[in-house]
Structure formats: C-alpha cells, structure tokens
Design a protein around this motif. Structure first.
Motif, mmCIF file in Angstrom:
data_model
loop_
_atom_site.group_PDB
_atom_site.id
_atom_site.type_symbol
_atom_site.label_atom_id
_atom_site.label_comp_id
_atom_site.label_asym_id
_atom_site.label_seq_id
_atom_site.Cartn_x
_atom_site.Cartn_y
_atom_site.Cartn_z
ATOM 1 N N PRO A 297 63.493 71.106 24.684
ATOM 2 C CA PRO A 297 63.687 71.305 23.245
ATOM 3 C C PRO A 297 62.419 71.834 22.575
ATOM 4 N N LEU A 298 62.623 72.677 21.565
ATOM 5 C CA LEU A 298 61.539 73.167 20.713
ATOM 6 C C LEU A 298 61.856 72.720 19.303
ATOM 7 N N SER A 299 60.933 71.964 18.704
ATOM 8 C CA SER A 299 61.147 71.593 17.300
ATOM 9 C C SER A 299 60.193 72.428 16.457
ATOM 10 N N GLY A 300 59.147 71.843 15.885
ATOM 11 C CA GLY A 300 58.225 72.642 15.073
ATOM 12 C C GLY A 300 57.300 73.520 15.892
ATOM 13 N N GLY A 301 57.159 73.204 17.176
ATOM 14 C CA GLY A 301 56.310 74.007 18.062
ATOM 15 C C GLY A 301 54.815 73.798 17.884
ATOM 16 N N GLN A 302 54.421 72.876 17.007
ATOM 17 C CA GLN A 302 52.990 72.730 16.699
ATOM 18 C C GLN A 302 52.218 72.040 17.829
ATOM 19 N N THR A 303 52.933 71.432 18.741
ATOM 20 C CA THR A 303 52.311 70.891 19.952
ATOM 21 C C THR A 303 52.738 71.717 21.156
ATOM 22 N N LEU A 304 54.034 72.032 21.221
ATOM 23 C CA LEU A 304 54.561 72.703 22.414
ATOM 24 C C LEU A 304 54.001 74.115 22.591
ATOM 25 N N ILE A 305 53.907 74.899 21.514
ATOM 26 C CA ILE A 305 53.428 76.279 21.664
ATOM 27 C C ILE A 305 51.977 76.301 22.171
ATOM 28 N N PRO A 306 51.075 75.512 21.581
ATOM 29 C CA PRO A 306 49.716 75.488 22.160
ATOM 30 C C PRO A 306 49.695 75.079 23.645
ATOM 31 N N THR A 307 50.528 74.125 24.057
ATOM 32 C CA THR A 307 50.482 73.720 25.472
ATOM 33 C C THR A 307 51.097 74.809 26.360
ATOM 34 N N MET A 308 52.055 75.564 25.830
ATOM 35 C CA MET A 308 52.610 76.679 26.613
ATOM 36 C C MET A 308 51.585 77.795 26.759
ATOM 37 N N LYS A 309 50.798 78.018 25.702
ATOM 38 C CA LYS A 309 49.750 79.045 25.800
ATOM 39 C C LYS A 309 48.758 78.691 26.902
ATOM 40 N N GLN A 310 48.502 77.402 27.043
ATOM 41 C CA GLN A 310 47.554 76.954 28.082
ATOM 42 C C GLN A 310 48.230 76.835 29.448
ATOM 43 N N ARG A 311 49.491 77.171 29.502
ATOM 44 C CA ARG A 311 50.295 77.070 30.724
ATOM 45 C C ARG A 311 50.369 75.644 31.264
ATOM 46 N N LEU A 312 50.220 74.681 30.356
ATOM 47 C CA LEU A 312 50.406 73.284 30.750
ATOM 48 C C LEU A 312 51.898 72.979 30.784
ATOM 49 N N ASN A 313 52.662 73.888 30.202
ATOM 50 C CA ASN A 313 54.091 73.712 30.067
ATOM 51 C C ASN A 313 54.726 75.083 30.246
ATOM 52 N N ALA A 314 55.763 75.198 31.067
ATOM 53 C CA ALA A 314 56.369 76.511 31.295
ATOM 54 C C ALA A 314 57.883 76.398 31.464
ATOM 55 N N PRO A 315 58.580 76.026 30.366
ATOM 56 C CA PRO A 315 60.042 75.916 30.454
ATOM 57 C C PRO A 315 60.675 77.284 30.676
ATOM 58 N N GLU A 316 61.847 77.301 31.305
ATOM 59 C CA GLU A 316 62.557 78.579 31.480
ATOM 60 C C GLU A 316 63.425 78.890 30.280
ATOM 61 N N THR A 317 63.857 77.828 29.596
ATOM 62 C CA THR A 317 64.650 78.011 28.378
ATOM 63 C C THR A 317 64.098 77.093 27.295
ATOM 64 N N LEU A 318 63.928 77.638 26.097
ATOM 65 C CA LEU A 318 63.560 76.795 24.959
ATOM 66 C C LEU A 318 64.773 76.698 24.047
ATOM 67 N N VAL A 319 65.120 75.459 23.738
ATOM 68 C CA VAL A 319 66.280 75.206 22.894
ATOM 69 C C VAL A 319 65.769 74.775 21.524
ATOM 70 N N SER A 320 65.777 75.691 20.566
ATOM 71 C CA SER A 320 65.284 75.358 19.231
ATOM 72 C C SER A 320 66.238 74.382 18.552
ATOM 73 N N LEU A 321 65.660 73.330 17.952
ATOM 74 C CA LEU A 321 66.489 72.337 17.254
ATOM 75 C C LEU A 321 66.563 72.628 15.753
ATOM 76 N N LEU A 322 65.822 73.663 15.323
ATOM 77 C CA LEU A 322 65.694 73.866 13.875
ATOM 78 C C LEU A 322 66.911 74.543 13.245
ATOM 79 N N GLY A 323 67.859 74.971 14.080
ATOM 80 C CA GLY A 323 69.082 75.539 13.512
ATOM 81 C C GLY A 323 70.160 74.484 13.306
ATOM 82 N N ILE A 324 69.820 73.228 13.626
ATOM 83 C CA ILE A 324 70.831 72.155 13.541
ATOM 84 C C ILE A 324 70.657 71.386 12.235
ATOM 85 N N GLU A 325 71.497 71.684 11.260
ATOM 86 C CA GLU A 325 71.338 71.060 9.936
ATOM 87 C C GLU A 325 71.451 69.534 10.001
ATOM 88 N N ALA A 326 72.281 69.029 10.945
ATOM 89 C CA ALA A 326 72.496 67.580 11.038
ATOM 90 C C ALA A 326 71.212 66.835 11.421
#
Ligand SMILES: Cc1cc2nc3c(=O)[nH]c(=O)nc-3n(C[C@H](O)[C@H](O)[C@H](O)COP(=O)(O)OP(=O)(O)OC[C@H]3O[C@@H](n4cnc5c(N)ncnc54)[C@H](O)[C@@H]3O)c2cc1C
Ligand code: FES
Ligand code: FES
Lengths: 159, 262
Positions: B26-55
């Motif tokens: 899951p990708l929410s605000g990305g304020q932690t996940l994006i920096p860790t992906m840039k450092q290649r500490l994290n390399a998901p094949e699919t990112l599922v954004s949760l920000l389109g879910i109004e609920a």
C-alpha cells in the motif's frame, strides 16, 4: 502511462512511469524547470508546489498521483500581465534571496501560508518554513519579505 | 528507484484484492515509503494507492471518542480535532513540516511504526483501537517493537479510534534536522487512571512507562515523577544522544507533559 493534469491553469498530458516523481515530470516532461530539486530526499523544500491548493514536496509524490489534479508551480505565480506577484516583489525588495536556489520553494510555501493566515506573526512564518532550507540568507530577509507581502510593517525598511 | 505498477482503487475491497499479490504494497501519503524506495530499501512491484478511497478519509467526533480514517492527513487531523482532542491535533500539527502534513497520513505512520514517530505515542497513551480490514487491534497489542506491528501480510488499517482523555498533552524534543522526536512523551489522564507512552527513546520502539503511570494516577503533577528514573539499558544511543541522555530526557519530558496537560 499517460498522465493528465492542470498545471498553472492549463491542461497538460505527458508520459510517466510508475516511479516518475512529480518533480521530474514537471521539469523534464513539461520543461518547467523553475521547480528546483535540492536534495531529492524530502528535506529541503526547493521542489515545493501546490497540488489542489496544498503545498507539497514534488520530489515526494509520484506524477501518477497527480492525475487530474490542479498544480501550481513558481511559473504560475506572476501576475497575468507578467509582473511579479506581491510575494515575489517583496522577496526582491527585501533581499529575500541570494543565490535563488531555494526561492521557488520559499515563494510557494509563503503563498500557501498567506492563503491560510493572511497576516501571520513572525513565529508563524518561521514555523511554516520548517521544511524549506536556505543556505544563503539566514532566513531573516525571507521572513521580512513575507511580512511585507502580507501588508504588515517590517522592522527594518528596505534600502 | 526501481519501477513498479501504480494502481489507485476507489474501494477497500479492490485495494485488498490488489494487495493479495505478495509483491504489492500500500501507498498512503508516501512521505516515508517514497524516500525508502529511492534508497532501494523497498522495491514493491505494485503500489496500491489508498488515497482514492473516500471511505478511508476524514474524522468523526463521537461523545467520548474520535475516529480517524487511515488515509486522513496530519494537516486534516490538526485542523479538525483542535476542539475535540486538542493534544492529538497539536501532535499532528507538529509532525515534520506543512508539506509533509499535507500528504502524510495516520495510517501510514502507524503501519510504519518508526521508533521516533509521534502518532504511536498518542495511540498507545490514549488506548486507541487500530481497525483493519480484518479485525480490531487494541494499541496495547498492536506495537511490536521498532518498525514492527501486529499487521499481517495484506492487512490494511482502515481507521483508528481514540478515546478522549479528561486531560492530555504530547511534548516532543525535536531532533532539529529530521524534526522527528529525539524523545517524545504523551500523557493521557482518564477517570480510571493515567497512561504514559514514550517514543523516540527505546530500541523497542514506543512503550508505556508503568512506574510513572502508577505515580501519576495517585498524584497528577510533575513532582510525582521527579523522583523516578528510566533505565538507560535498552535505550537508543546515536550521535544525537546517549542512552543515559534519552532516559533522562524522557523523564523530564514526562513532567513537562503532565504540567502541559494541567
Ligand atoms: C521531512 C519529514 C519529516 C517528518 N517528521 C515526522 C515527525 O516529526 N513525526 C512523525 O511521526 N513522522 C514524521 N515524518 C513521517 C511522516 O509522518 C509520514 O507521513 C508517516 O510516517 C507515514 O505516513 P504516509 O501516509 O506518508 O505513509 P507511506 O509513506 O505511504 O507508507 C508508510 C508505510 O506504511 C504502509 N501503509 C501505508 N498506509 C497503510 C495502511 N492504511 N495500512 C497498512 N499499511 C499501510 C506502506 O506500505 C509503507 O510501508 C516525517 C517525514 C518527512 C519526510
Ligand atoms: S528536492 Fe524535494 S525536498 Fe528537497
Ligand atoms: S538564496 Fe541561496 S539557498 Fe536560499
């Protein structure tokens, strides 16, 4: 994938990969190089733009996340006739920049602040600039520029 | 950063289905996940954004509790809970900087459980309940050490419910470069006792300081904790502060939080 958004009032489309950052999309795909990349690690704020009216770091958001969004960059800040906006003019008048690298981000942050708090105190201005780093000015003149732009008296007048 | 597929579902069910794949995250605000992906500490094949879910967005204020959707930003919490739960709103309003607060979300913060993050202290001290697509997890059973939580593969936080204390305050001593807590203390006073949660200090992540809770439940004043001490053993030590320094700082901040809660 194709990504479409409104940038500075105009609808634009461009190619992006999943990993394409909004900052890279603006600079490389749209040629809007006023948005600067200082750190690329979410620390410096030079890449600050507005997404749907909210200040964000464009290096910490994917272009795909901005699909359909309203984006404002520094290129969209001048008045319609091309003259500098009140905030930009105040940065010039109060020497709120030296090398200018941080300035696009500072102006975007300042604009977001004044939208929320039209007459901020010095403490509110400094708190709001927490995420914008300037290596040149020591911040004092940036704070003064924002005070001036908000129509408040400034301690030391511009020369 | 390695490339990935980006999907943005509009319902929790669709998101859960997309996350059934092992390599999806899951990708929410990305304020932690994006920096860790840039450092290649994290390399998901699919990112599922949760920000389109109004609920998953928004804040609901009940009589004695507040409920916050997982994809609600720090900025929204700071603004909308200023009256209902001021200590929690103030905590949210001091996370990072305005840009981080406009993107970062409570769900992302609690899922990440950074040992120096702010929200874990609020959730633990308030006795919050973390609600997921599968179950309800009390805060006391949710935090399992540095970056570790009770969340299972494919399980997502949907919302968090915080009981509103009679009095509460969060005091953090900022690490000036990152603005995370060098130590942070959340104190919450309820009719049946006081809860104290400390972040930024322990190698085990956020924890409750039971000795202080007992002392404060009898006498809710800074003096009640002034004679106590935290064991430096197991505290984090780095160039910003030694284990002894952090233990002492956490105690001092506990006193300040009690005074601030009034
Ligand atoms: C400059 C800067 C300063 C910061 N300062 C602070 C600070 O002072 N205090 C503080 O507490 N934090 C701070 N942060 C972190 C910030 O609060 C992040 O927003 C937060 O930690 C993560 O939230 P997010 O929504 O951005 O999550 P993301 O980065 O999108 O995700 C984080 C992790 O959680 C997972 N995840 C996200 N949502 C869910 C969900 N609903 N269910 C299950 N898993 C999920 C993701 O897969 C990922 O592993 C700072 C960050 C930056 C960049
Ligand atoms: S380039 Fe985005 S915060 Fe520095
Ligand atoms: S003017 Fe040079 S970094 Fe700010």
């Amino acid at each position: 994938m194709k990504v479409t958004m409104h940038v500075n009032g105009r609808q634009v489309s461009g190619e992006a990969e999943g990993r394409t950052l909004l900052s890279a999309f603006l600079r490389e795909e749209l040629g809007l190089t006023g948005t600067h990349i200082g750190c690329d690690t979410s620390q410096c704020g030079a890449c600050t733009v507005h997404v749907d009216g909210k200040q964000v770091k464009s290096c910490t958001m994917f272009a795909a996340e901005a699909e359909g969004a309203e984006i404002t960059t520094i290129e969209g800040m001048a008045n319609a006739d091309g003259s500098l906006s009140a905030i930009q003019q105040a940065f010039q008048d109060y020497h709120g920049l030296q090398c200018g690298f941080c300035t696009p981000g500072m102006v975007m942050a300042a604009a977001a602040l004044l939208e929320e708090i039209p007459q901020p105190t010095e403490a509110q201005i400094r708190h709001h600039l927490d995420g914008n780093i300037c290596r040149c000015t020591g911040y004092h003149n940036i704070v003064k520029a924002i005070q001036a732009a908000s129509g408040q008296p400034v301690a030391v007048a511009a020369e | 950063m390695y490339n990935f597929d980006f999907v943005k579902p509009s319902t929790v069910e669709e998101a859960v289905a997309a996350l059934a794949d092992d390599e999806a995250q899951p990708l929410s605000g990305g304020q932690t996940l994006i920096p860790t992906m840039k450092q290649r500490l994290n390399a998901p094949e699919t990112l599922v954004s949760l920000l389109g879910i109004e609920a998953l967005k928004g804040v609901t204020v009940g009589g004695d509790s507040v409920t916050i959707g997982a994809a609600t930003t720090h900025a929204t919490v700071a603004k909308e809970l200023a009256e209902a739960y001021p200590a929690l709103a103030a905590l949210a309003g001091n996370i990072g900087d305005p840009a981080v607060r406009n993107r970062g979300t409570i769900g992302g913060s609690l899922a990440n459980n950074d040992p120096a993050a702010c929200y874990p202290a609020a959730a633990l001290a308030s006795g919050a309940t973390v609600v997921t697509n599968r179950r309800e997890i009390p805060a006391d059973a949710y935090f399992e050490g540095m970056f570790a939580t009770a969340l299972e593969e494919g399980e997502i936080i949907t919302r968090v419910t915080f009981p509103i204390p009679d009095a509460a305050a969060y005091v953090k001593f900022e690490q000036p470069a990152s603005r995370f807590a060098l130590a942070g203390v959340f104190v919450a006073k309820f009719a049946d006792g006081v809860r104290v949660a400390i972040t930024g200090a322990s190698e085990e992540g956020v924890f409750r300081w039971s000795e202080a809770e007992e002392a404060l439940s009898g006498n809710f004043s800074a003096e009640a904790v002034s004679g106590l001490s935290l064991d430096p053993d197991g505290m984090m030590a780095d160039l910003h502060g030694s284990a002894e320094y952090r233990a002492h700082l956490a105690k001092v901040l506990t006193g300040r939080a009690v005074t601030a809660a009034g």
